[in-house]
Design a protein around this motif. Sequence first.
Motif, PDB file in Angstrom:
ATOM      1  N   LEU A   1      -7.988  -7.271   9.341  1.00 50.64           N
ATOM      2  CA  LEU A   1      -8.038  -5.814   9.280  1.00 50.64           C
ATOM      3  C   LEU A   1      -6.936  -5.247  10.173  1.00 50.64           C
ATOM      4  CD1 LEU A   1     -11.897  -5.379   9.551  1.00 50.64           C
ATOM      5  CD2 LEU A   1     -10.486  -4.661   7.606  1.00 50.64           C
ATOM      6  N   TYR A   2      -6.268  -4.211   9.679  1.00 50.38           N
ATOM      7  CA  TYR A   2      -5.194  -3.571  10.439  1.00 50.38           C
ATOM      8  C   TYR A   2      -5.398  -2.062  10.434  1.00 50.38           C
ATOM      9  CZ  TYR A   2      -2.551  -7.940   9.929  1.00 50.38           C
ATOM     10  OH  TYR A   2      -2.143  -9.246   9.971  1.00 50.38           O
ATOM     11  N   ARG A   3      -4.950  -1.456  11.524  1.00 50.34           N
ATOM     12  CA  ARG A   3      -4.798  -0.017  11.540  1.00 50.34           C
ATOM     13  C   ARG A   3      -3.318   0.225  11.282  1.00 50.34           C
ATOM     14  NH1 ARG A   3      -7.302   4.527  14.364  1.00 50.34           N
ATOM     15  NH2 ARG A   3      -5.694   6.076  14.645  1.00 50.34           N
ATOM     16  N   MET A   4      -2.999   0.757  10.089  1.00 49.49           N
ATOM     17  CA  MET A   4      -1.586   0.988   9.731  1.00 49.49           C
ATOM     18  C   MET A   4      -1.185   2.359  10.236  1.00 49.49           C
ATOM     19  SD  MET A   4      -0.690  -0.205   5.866  1.00 49.49           S
ATOM     20  CE  MET A   4       1.096  -0.018   5.781  1.00 49.49           C
ATOM     21  N   GLU A   5      -0.357   2.377  11.271  1.00 53.37           N
ATOM     22  CA  GLU A   5       0.069   3.654  11.861  1.00 53.37           C
ATOM     23  C   GLU A   5       1.161   4.303  11.026  1.00 53.37           C
ATOM     24  OE1 GLU A   5      -1.422   4.891  14.329  1.00 53.37           O
ATOM     25  OE2 GLU A   5      -2.379   3.238  15.414  1.00 53.37           O
ATOM     26  N   SER A   6       1.988   3.448  10.420  1.00 57.63           N
ATOM     27  CA  SER A   6       3.092   3.924   9.582  1.00 57.63           C
ATOM     28  C   SER A   6       3.434   2.771   8.631  1.00 57.63           C
ATOM     29  CB  SER A   6       4.306   4.277  10.459  1.00 57.63           C
ATOM     30  OG  SER A   6       4.975   3.088  10.834  1.00 57.63           O
TER      31      SER A   6
ATOM     32  N   PRO B   1      -2.942   7.583   9.645  1.00 63.12           N
ATOM     33  CA  PRO B   1      -3.262   6.154   9.734  1.00 63.12           C
ATOM     34  C   PRO B   1      -4.097   5.706   8.541  1.00 63.12           C
ATOM     35  CG  PRO B   1      -4.537   7.399  11.345  1.00 63.12           C
ATOM     36  CD  PRO B   1      -3.613   8.369  10.688  1.00 63.12           C
ATOM     37  N   ARG B   2      -3.975   4.410   8.237  1.00 59.63           N
ATOM     38  CA  ARG B   2      -4.730   3.852   7.117  1.00 59.63           C
ATOM     39  C   ARG B   2      -5.388   2.578   7.610  1.00 59.63           C
ATOM     40  NH1 ARG B   2      -0.983   3.563   2.315  1.00 59.63           N
ATOM     41  NH2 ARG B   2      -1.940   5.539   1.765  1.00 59.63           N
ATOM     42  N   LEU B   3      -6.614   2.323   7.132  1.00 60.59           N
ATOM     43  CA  LEU B   3      -7.293   1.077   7.473  1.00 60.59           C
ATOM     44  C   LEU B   3      -6.966   0.090   6.359  1.00 60.59           C
ATOM     45  CD1 LEU B   3      -9.828  -0.966   7.627  1.00 60.59           C
ATOM     46  CD2 LEU B   3      -9.220   0.160   9.774  1.00 60.59           C
ATOM     47  N   ALA B   4      -6.342  -1.029   6.708  1.00 62.00           N
ATOM     48  CA  ALA B   4      -5.923  -1.967   5.667  1.00 62.00           C
ATOM     49  C   ALA B   4      -6.645  -3.299   5.804  1.00 62.00           C
ATOM     50  CB  ALA B   4      -4.416  -2.180   5.733  1.00 62.00           C
ATOM     51  N   LEU B   5      -7.166  -3.770   4.690  1.00 59.98           N
ATOM     52  CA  LEU B   5      -7.748  -5.104   4.623  1.00 59.98           C
ATOM     53  C   LEU B   5      -6.715  -5.998   3.951  1.00 59.98           C
ATOM     54  CD1 LEU B   5     -10.158  -7.172   4.657  1.00 59.98           C
ATOM     55  CD2 LEU B   5     -10.728  -6.296   2.369  1.00 59.98           C
TER      56      LEU B   5
ATOM     57  N   LEU C   1       0.849  -1.204   0.000  1.00 57.41           N
ATOM     58  CA  LEU C   1       0.000   0.000   0.000  1.00 57.41           C
ATOM     59  C   LEU C   1       0.880   1.248   0.000  1.00 57.41           C
ATOM     60  CD1 LEU C   1      -2.666  -1.107   2.634  1.00 57.41           C
ATOM     61  CD2 LEU C   1      -2.870  -1.128   0.144  1.00 57.41           C
ATOM     62  N   GLU C   2       1.938   1.199   0.781  1.00 59.84           N
ATOM     63  CA  GLU C   2       2.868   2.320   0.879  1.00 59.84           C
ATOM     64  C   GLU C   2       3.564   2.562  -0.468  1.00 59.84           C
ATOM     65  OE1 GLU C   2       3.025   4.260   3.317  1.00 59.84           O
ATOM     66  OE2 GLU C   2       4.777   5.450   2.737  1.00 59.84           O
ATOM     67  N   MET C   3       3.894   1.455  -1.159  1.00 61.47           N
ATOM     68  CA  MET C   3       4.564   1.599  -2.456  1.00 61.47           C
ATOM     69  C   MET C   3       3.617   2.215  -3.481  1.00 61.47           C
ATOM     70  SD  MET C   3       6.657  -1.974  -2.655  1.00 61.47           S
ATOM     71  CE  MET C   3       7.820  -1.560  -3.941  1.00 61.47           C
ATOM     72  N   THR C   4       2.321   1.975  -3.284  1.00 60.63           N
ATOM     73  CA  THR C   4       1.321   2.481  -4.227  1.00 60.63           C
ATOM     74  C   THR C   4       0.996   3.953  -3.953  1.00 60.63           C
ATOM     75  OG1 THR C   4       0.377   0.272  -4.154  1.00 60.63           O
ATOM     76  CG2 THR C   4      -0.960   1.972  -5.209  1.00 60.63           C
TER      77      THR C   4
END
Length: 349
Positions: free
Chosen positions: A142-147, A129-133, A119-122
């Motif tokens: 499901l993750y809460r991506m802090e960084s 923060p980002r919500l990641a599935l 996701l970061e590369m995209t």
Amino acid sequence: MLVLGIETSCDETSVAIVENGVTVRANVVSSQARLHERFGGVVPEIASRAHLAAILPVLDEAFAKAGCGITDCDAIAVTHRPGLIGALLVGVTAAKTLSFLHGIPIVPIDHLAAHLYALEMTAPQGGAPRLALLVSGGHTALYRMESPTRSVFLGGTVDDAAGEAFDKVAKLLGLGYPGGPLVQKAAEGGDPRAIDFPRAHLAGSRRFSFSGLKTAVLYRVRGWGARPPETTTGRGNAAFSSEPVLAAREKADIAASFQQAVVDVLVRKTVEAAGVEGIRSVGVAGGVAANRPLREALASACRERGWEMVLPPMAYCTDNAAMVAGLGWALFREGKAAPLDFDAFDHVA
Ligand code: KG4
Ligand code: ZN
């Protein structure tokens, strides 16, 4: 800074060379799918042997494509968990050997964190923060991506992973392996509303469940309606292995209705979690993120709400070493290089 990435956790041998965590100079993926096809799933020992045969040619090809050599690399990143242990060990041993021979620092990589790094590369998240599935063959979470390097696990599947459900349904429908793309293709000729398969929403929780849906597909294929006949009691998964005989139209309807049920659950729970977390940026990663109806449904749910949606290119959804090298770069900058005695693990951290 150039990072060499090596990925051998399942049935793809992949080597990538990535500059500064985002610029992919080479990303070579050698898939073993053909070898495992007749078994309807990955056979661990066959996977290990195939990695062994492929790793050196894939390394050579990646360096040739990137126009550089091992001595140009500043760090080596290698997937060391979770995955098939024999498969992981091939990549880890290759990486340690190169590290030892050339004195290049090595960074052990968690495969799930690498999927999230796609996701970061995209789209670099810039600290928000980002919500990641994360939906793959082995995981649905499901993750809460802090960084880019730190994610908080919010919840995951209590039984099958989404990709596993796709693979098992493909097997039931006699479509082949790997199942995801084949179910998607079969579904194109079907009606997603033809069969009202169950959707386990597990309201209010971040957990997922796909085993009931899979069983409902099995009953449908067998023509049993809602219940299996008495005689199958206690046979467990044996019933999943035989080839069904279905009309093409019915196959397409089952594939389309199954896919719709999975997509509905994934989209609803992702949107719910983002709402509760107060996050307005959503991303989807892992092999199942290559599923077109899922990508479209998530993108439109985010568009309706005015949220950012991050969809990595297909090549960075399924297993690849570019995401491993990318995360390796970010972790290396945080001082996460490891001594050569680190291990490989089949389970999550
Ligand atoms: O991330 P991945 O390549 O490997 C694991 O880490 O598990 O994911 C593989 C999974 C398989 O179950 C495969 O069937 C599924 O991703 N997959 C798809 C699609 N492409 C791959 N599932 C649904 N639709 C697709 N187009
Ligand atoms: Zn994966």
